[in-house]
Design a protein around this motif. Structure first.
Motif, PDB file in Angstrom:
ATOM      1  N   GLN A 178      87.975  89.745  90.905  1.00 22.05           N
ATOM      2  CA  GLN A 178      88.217  89.881  89.459  1.00 22.05           C
ATOM      3  C   GLN A 178      86.976  89.466  88.669  1.00 22.05           C
ATOM      4  N   ARG A 179      86.941  89.841  87.423  1.00 24.16           N
ATOM      5  CA  ARG A 179      85.785  89.510  86.573  1.00 24.16           C
ATOM      6  C   ARG A 179      86.062  88.302  85.700  1.00 24.16           C
ATOM      7  N   LEU A 180      85.031  87.555  85.468  1.00 22.73           N
ATOM      8  CA  LEU A 180      85.109  86.447  84.529  1.00 22.73           C
ATOM      9  C   LEU A 180      84.992  87.057  83.134  1.00 22.73           C
ATOM     10  N   MET A 181      86.029  86.893  82.316  1.00 26.28           N
ATOM     11  CA  MET A 181      86.000  87.554  81.013  1.00 26.28           C
ATOM     12  C   MET A 181      85.080  86.795  80.055  1.00 26.28           C
ATOM     13  N   GLY A 182      84.279  87.585  79.293  1.00 29.39           N
ATOM     14  CA  GLY A 182      83.293  86.955  78.421  1.00 29.39           C
ATOM     15  C   GLY A 182      81.972  86.723  79.129  1.00 29.39           C
ATOM     16  N   PHE A 183      81.853  87.263  80.337  1.00 31.51           N
ATOM     17  CA  PHE A 183      80.603  87.173  81.097  1.00 31.51           C
ATOM     18  C   PHE A 183      80.091  88.586  81.384  1.00 31.51           C
ATOM     19  N   GLY A 184      78.794  88.750  81.393  1.00 31.90           N
ATOM     20  CA  GLY A 184      78.189  90.020  81.799  1.00 31.90           C
ATOM     21  C   GLY A 184      77.924  90.934  80.621  1.00 31.90           C
ATOM     22  N   HIS A 185      76.876  91.711  80.746  1.00 32.14           N
ATOM     23  CA  HIS A 185      76.527  92.650  79.679  1.00 32.14           C
ATOM     24  C   HIS A 185      75.611  93.731  80.234  1.00 32.14           C
ATOM     25  N   ARG A 186      75.781  94.934  79.727  1.00 31.07           N
ATOM     26  CA  ARG A 186      74.926  96.033  80.189  1.00 31.07           C
ATOM     27  C   ARG A 186      73.462  95.783  79.842  1.00 31.07           C
ATOM     28  N   ILE A 187      73.182  95.170  78.717  1.00 29.65           N
ATOM     29  CA  ILE A 187      71.794  95.012  78.272  1.00 29.65           C
ATOM     30  C   ILE A 187      71.262  93.592  78.506  1.00 29.65           C
ATOM     31  N   PRO A 191      89.573  95.831  77.355  1.00 33.61           N
ATOM     32  CA  PRO A 191      89.126  94.504  77.779  1.00 33.61           C
ATOM     33  C   PRO A 191      87.680  94.436  78.272  1.00 33.61           C
ATOM     34  N   LEU A 192      87.064  95.571  78.592  1.00 32.61           N
ATOM     35  CA  LEU A 192      85.651  95.510  78.974  1.00 32.61           C
ATOM     36  C   LEU A 192      84.756  95.455  77.744  1.00 32.61           C
ATOM     37  N   HIS A 193      85.336  95.676  76.562  1.00 32.69           N
ATOM     38  CA  HIS A 193      84.546  95.696  75.315  1.00 32.69           C
ATOM     39  C   HIS A 193      85.136  94.634  74.375  1.00 32.69           C
ATOM     40  N   GLY A 194      85.633  95.020  73.226  1.00 34.35           N
ATOM     41  CA  GLY A 194      86.074  94.023  72.237  1.00 34.35           C
ATOM     42  C   GLY A 194      87.327  93.266  72.613  1.00 34.35           C
ATOM     43  N   LYS A 208      72.216  84.319  88.844  1.00 29.59           N
ATOM     44  CA  LYS A 208      71.116  84.918  89.608  1.00 29.59           C
ATOM     45  C   LYS A 208      71.178  86.446  89.597  1.00 29.59           C
ATOM     46  N   ARG A 209      72.364  86.985  89.279  1.00 26.01           N
ATOM     47  CA  ARG A 209      72.490  88.455  89.171  1.00 26.01           C
ATOM     48  C   ARG A 209      72.366  88.919  87.721  1.00 26.01           C
ATOM     49  N   GLY A 210      71.952  88.000  86.846  1.00 24.90           N
ATOM     50  CA  GLY A 210      71.765  88.372  85.436  1.00 24.90           C
ATOM     51  C   GLY A 210      73.079  88.468  84.675  1.00 24.90           C
ATOM     52  N   ILE A 211      74.115  87.788  85.179  1.00 28.11           N
ATOM     53  CA  ILE A 211      75.427  87.835  84.508  1.00 28.11           C
ATOM     54  C   ILE A 211      75.664  86.482  83.825  1.00 28.11           C
ATOM     55  N   TYR A 212      75.670  86.522  82.493  1.00 31.60           N
ATOM     56  CA  TYR A 212      75.733  85.305  81.654  1.00 31.60           C
ATOM     57  C   TYR A 212      76.829  85.469  80.591  1.00 31.60           C
ATOM     58  N   PRO A 213      77.165  84.397  79.865  1.00 30.70           N
ATOM     59  CA  PRO A 213      78.156  84.548  78.781  1.00 30.70           C
ATOM     60  C   PRO A 213      77.692  85.549  77.712  1.00 30.70           C
ATOM     61  N   ASN A 214      78.639  86.356  77.262  1.00 29.06           N
ATOM     62  CA  ASN A 214      78.354  87.310  76.178  1.00 29.06           C
ATOM     63  C   ASN A 214      79.070  86.856  74.906  1.00 29.06           C
ATOM     64  N   VAL A 215      78.966  87.654  73.855  1.00 29.48           N
ATOM     65  CA  VAL A 215      79.507  87.283  72.538  1.00 29.48           C
ATOM     66  C   VAL A 215      80.980  86.897  72.593  1.00 29.48           C
ATOM     67  N   ASP A 216      81.733  87.558  73.496  1.00 29.39           N
ATOM     68  CA  ASP A 216      83.181  87.345  73.537  1.00 29.39           C
ATOM     69  C   ASP A 216      83.580  86.033  74.199  1.00 29.39           C
ATOM     70  N   PHE A 217      82.626  85.356  74.833  1.00 28.94           N
ATOM     71  CA  PHE A 217      82.977  84.135  75.574  1.00 28.94           C
ATOM     72  C   PHE A 217      83.449  83.022  74.632  1.00 28.94           C
TER      73      PHE A 217
HETATM   74  N1  CMC Z   1      82.465  88.781  86.359  1.00 28.66           N
HETATM   75  C1  CMC Z   1      82.180  89.033  87.652  1.00 28.66           C
HETATM   76  N2  CMC Z   1      81.379  90.033  88.069  1.00 28.66           N
HETATM   77  C2  CMC Z   1      80.825  90.788  87.128  1.00 28.66           C
HETATM   78  C3  CMC Z   1      81.052  90.571  85.751  1.00 28.66           C
HETATM   79  C4  CMC Z   1      81.903  89.523  85.385  1.00 28.66           C
HETATM   80  N3  CMC Z   1      82.197  89.282  84.103  1.00 28.66           N
HETATM   81  N4  CMC Z   1      80.369  91.487  85.043  1.00 28.66           N
HETATM   82  C5  CMC Z   1      79.735  92.254  85.930  1.00 28.66           C
HETATM   83  N5  CMC Z   1      80.005  91.842  87.186  1.00 28.66           N
HETATM   84  C6  CMC Z   1      79.512  92.426  88.435  1.00 28.66           C
HETATM   85  C7  CMC Z   1      80.356  93.635  88.815  1.00 28.66           C
HETATM   86  O1  CMC Z   1      81.460  93.271  89.610  1.00 28.66           O
HETATM   87  C8  CMC Z   1      79.364  94.484  89.569  1.00 28.66           C
HETATM   88  O2  CMC Z   1      79.245  93.972  90.869  1.00 28.66           O
HETATM   89  P1  CMC Z   1      78.972  94.952  92.134  1.00 28.66           P
HETATM   90  O3  CMC Z   1      77.641  95.576  91.839  1.00 28.66           O
HETATM   91  O4  CMC Z   1      78.992  94.029  93.281  1.00 28.66           O
HETATM   92  O5  CMC Z   1      80.087  95.955  92.101  1.00 28.66           O
HETATM   93  C9  CMC Z   1      78.055  94.201  88.845  1.00 28.66           C
HETATM   94  O6  CMC Z   1      78.211  92.940  88.210  1.00 28.66           O
HETATM   95  C10 CMC Z   1      77.725  95.236  87.798  1.00 28.66           C
HETATM   96  O7  CMC Z   1      78.879  95.434  86.976  1.00 28.66           O
HETATM   97  P2  CMC Z   1      79.123  96.772  86.155  1.00 28.66           P
HETATM   98  O8  CMC Z   1      80.501  96.736  85.620  1.00 28.66           O
HETATM   99  O9  CMC Z   1      78.726  97.950  86.969  1.00 28.66           O
HETATM  100  O10 CMC Z   1      77.997  96.595  85.057  1.00 28.66           O
HETATM  101  P3  CMC Z   1      78.100  96.986  83.548  1.00 28.66           P
HETATM  102  O11 CMC Z   1      76.763  96.950  82.982  1.00 28.66           O
HETATM  103  O12 CMC Z   1      78.849  98.255  83.407  1.00 28.66           O
HETATM  104  O13 CMC Z   1      79.013  95.768  83.036  1.00 28.66           O
HETATM  105  C11 CMC Z   1      80.524  94.775  81.548  1.00 28.66           C
HETATM  106  C12 CMC Z   1      79.129  95.353  81.754  1.00 28.66           C
HETATM  107  C13 CMC Z   1      80.548  94.136  80.191  1.00 28.66           C
HETATM  108  C14 CMC Z   1      81.552  95.912  81.611  1.00 28.66           C
HETATM  109  C15 CMC Z   1      80.858  93.726  82.649  1.00 28.66           C
HETATM  110  O14 CMC Z   1      79.893  92.703  82.664  1.00 28.66           O
HETATM  111  C16 CMC Z   1      82.258  93.141  82.489  1.00 28.66           C
HETATM  112  O15 CMC Z   1      83.232  93.767  82.928  1.00 28.66           O
HETATM  113  N6  CMC Z   1      82.389  91.918  81.883  1.00 28.66           N
HETATM  114  C17 CMC Z   1      83.679  91.298  81.653  1.00 28.66           C
HETATM  115  C18 CMC Z   1      84.311  91.840  80.363  1.00 28.66           C
HETATM  116  C19 CMC Z   1      83.564  91.383  79.132  1.00 28.66           C
HETATM  117  O16 CMC Z   1      83.275  90.212  78.955  1.00 28.66           O
HETATM  118  N7  CMC Z   1      83.273  92.331  78.234  1.00 28.66           N
HETATM  119  C20 CMC Z   1      82.557  92.067  76.977  1.00 28.66           C
HETATM  120  C21 CMC Z   1      81.239  92.733  76.971  1.00 28.66           C
HETATM  121  S1  CMC Z   1      80.066  92.183  75.748  1.00 28.66           S
HETATM  122  C22 CMC Z   1      80.700  92.407  74.194  1.00 28.66           C
HETATM  123  C23 CMC Z   1      81.394  93.683  73.950  1.00 28.66           C
HETATM  124  O17 CMC Z   1      80.864  94.756  74.170  1.00 28.66           O
HETATM  125  O18 CMC Z   1      82.519  93.608  73.487  1.00 28.66           O
END
Ligand code: CMC
Length: 370
Positions: free
Chosen positions: A246-255, A212-215, A299-308
């Motif tokens: 909990q995390r908002l799914m479809g939000f956030g990206h490493r790059i 769930p953190l990827h595809g 403000k923390r650079g966490i925006y919708p990603n492709v999966d949103f």
């Molecule tokens: N909702 C809430 N908080 C978030 C989210 C989110 N979706 N994503 C990151 N954060 C927070 C996280 O809790 C952490 O906070 P703190 O520093 O206070 O502990 C901070 O941002 C950094 O998160 P991280 O997990 O250390 O950073 P990362 O670069 O490893 O995260 C990610 C990348 C994709 C795993 C993460 O953004 C995430 O779990 N997103 C939700 C799942 C998701 O949508 N995945 C699809 C990714 S893009 C397409 C793909 O690869 O399939």
């Protein structure tokens, strides 16, 4: 030795396949902007571009299309296996196993791209067979006269799709084809670097993509919109989710530290497909989640990603939600294999280190004395 958790900011290879500008939200395949490719190109052309490094001539494209179309059939063993497991199995587990079976069936040596073409051609047939078996529908044989995406939808629906639906799937697949050094591509490279075979690499890629953190995030994102039920519930749902850690799914990206360009394109398609009440409502909910999510997390650079938005697009196109990660895999197999091909030209065994933090010199205690 420095510890870099999650290999963050570590480059493991040079590449001329994909470039991501995470600050500006730009994505390029072989130097071409994803926005241009999404506007002007098509699935077959972009697959060719990723594998062979250049846009094909008309003649090369025609040859390539026929080659892909000819490889769509699956063996009797694979078909029997899919039919036996479709009603209870996780589609990514079924796909992983069938790619492994393809490896078992293909005893030939070398020709990495030829094998990649076979997998790319056959995966939609497997996905369609899973969905149709579950719905007690007859299997639809692939039609070699149709393009990759047209045939994919044809096998899913049992009737020829409209040009506009075909275009939506075509672009969606293009957007998923590659994304530089993501977790699943890395998994493929780890396997390839031992000089294992390409099917084994792709099995590793599918395994990593499933999470769930990827595809797996595309079906989770849609599940989230369904749970919310109405746009009025969005604010409370998002606040509750985030305040409970909990995390908002479809939000956030490493790059990406801004909106993922692929999400922008998919949002347009999701809007275009919002024709019936259910999809309209889900699209409104998604829009509201995007708005509130960006207000809190932007403000923390966490925006919708492709999966949103991709899940919403796939759902509107008639795919079952738990099939979404397999659709992602059906396109990403191109990026995985292109990266393996590139990596093997200058292979180095991937073997990082761990920093040992345990004890040393402990006395062995016989079992009777423990
Ligand atoms: N909702 C809430 N908080 C978030 C989210 C989110 N979706 N994503 C990151 N954060 C927070 C996280 O809790 C952490 O906070 P703190 O520093 O206070 O502990 C901070 O941002 C950094 O998160 P991280 O997990 O250390 O950073 P990362 O670069 O490893 O995260 C990610 C990348 C994709 C795993 C993460 O953004 C995430 O779990 N997103 C939700 C799942 C998701 O949508 N995945 C699809 C990714 S893009 C397409 C793909 O690869 O399939």
């Amino acid at each position: 030795m420095e510890l870099r958790k999650g290999l963050e900011d570590i480059a493991i290879k040079e590449t001329s396949i994909t470039y991501i500008d995470g600050e500006l939200g730009r994505l390029y395949y072989r130097g071409y902007s994803i926005f241009d490719l999404a506007s002007f190109s098509n699935f077959e052309e972009v697959a060719y571009l990723l594998w062979y490094g250049k846009l094909p001539t008309r003649h090369e494209l025609d040859d390539f299309k026929s080659r892909l179309a000819e490889e769509r059939s699956i063996s009797e063993d694979i078909s029997t296996f899919v039919k036996r497991t479709a009603k209870f199995g996780n589609p990514m587990d079924i796909l992983r196993t069938t790619v492994s079976m393809m490896g078992l069936e293909d005893r030939s040596e070398g020709d990495l791209i030829g094998k990649a073409i076979k997998m790319t051609a056959k995966i939609p047939t497997i996905i369609s067979l899973i969905q149709r078996t579950r719905r007690n529908q007859e299997f639809v044989e692939p039609d070699p006269s149709l393009s990759h995406s047209e045939n994919f939808l044809y096998m899913i629906r049992g009737e020829r799709p409209s040009p506009s639906d075909t275009r939506v799937l075509d672009v969606s697949l293009m957007l998923h084809m590659d994304h530089e050094m993501n977790a699943s591509t890395m998994a493929c490279l780890v396997v390839a670097s031992t000089l294992s075979d390409i099917y084994s690499s792709v099995v590793a890629g599918i395994s990593a993509l499933k999470g769930p953190l990827h595809g797996g995030a595309n079906s989770e994102a849609l599940k989230q919109f369904m749970e919310i039920e109405t746009p009025d519930n969005v604010e409370k749902y998002v606040m509750n989710k985030l305040s409970s850690g909990q995390r908002l799914m479809g939000f956030g990206h490493r790059i990406y530290k801004t909106m993922d360009p692929r999400a922008k394109i998919l949002k347009e398609y999701a809007n275009q497909l919002s024709k019936n009440e259910e999809i309209k409502r889900l699209f409104e909910i998604a829009n509201r989640v995007e708005e509130i999510g960006i207000k809190i997390l932007g403000k923390r650079g966490i925006y919708p990603n492709v999966d949103f938005y991709s899940g919403l697009v796939f759902y509107a196109m008639g795919f079952d939600p738990d099939l979404f990660p397999t659709i992602f895999a059906s396109a990403r197999v191109i990026g995985w294999t292109a990266h393996v091909d590139e990596y093997l030209k200058d292979n180095k065994l991937i073997r990082p280190k761990a920093i040992y933090v345990g004890d040393l010199g402990k006395r062995y205690v016989p079992i009777e004395e423990r």
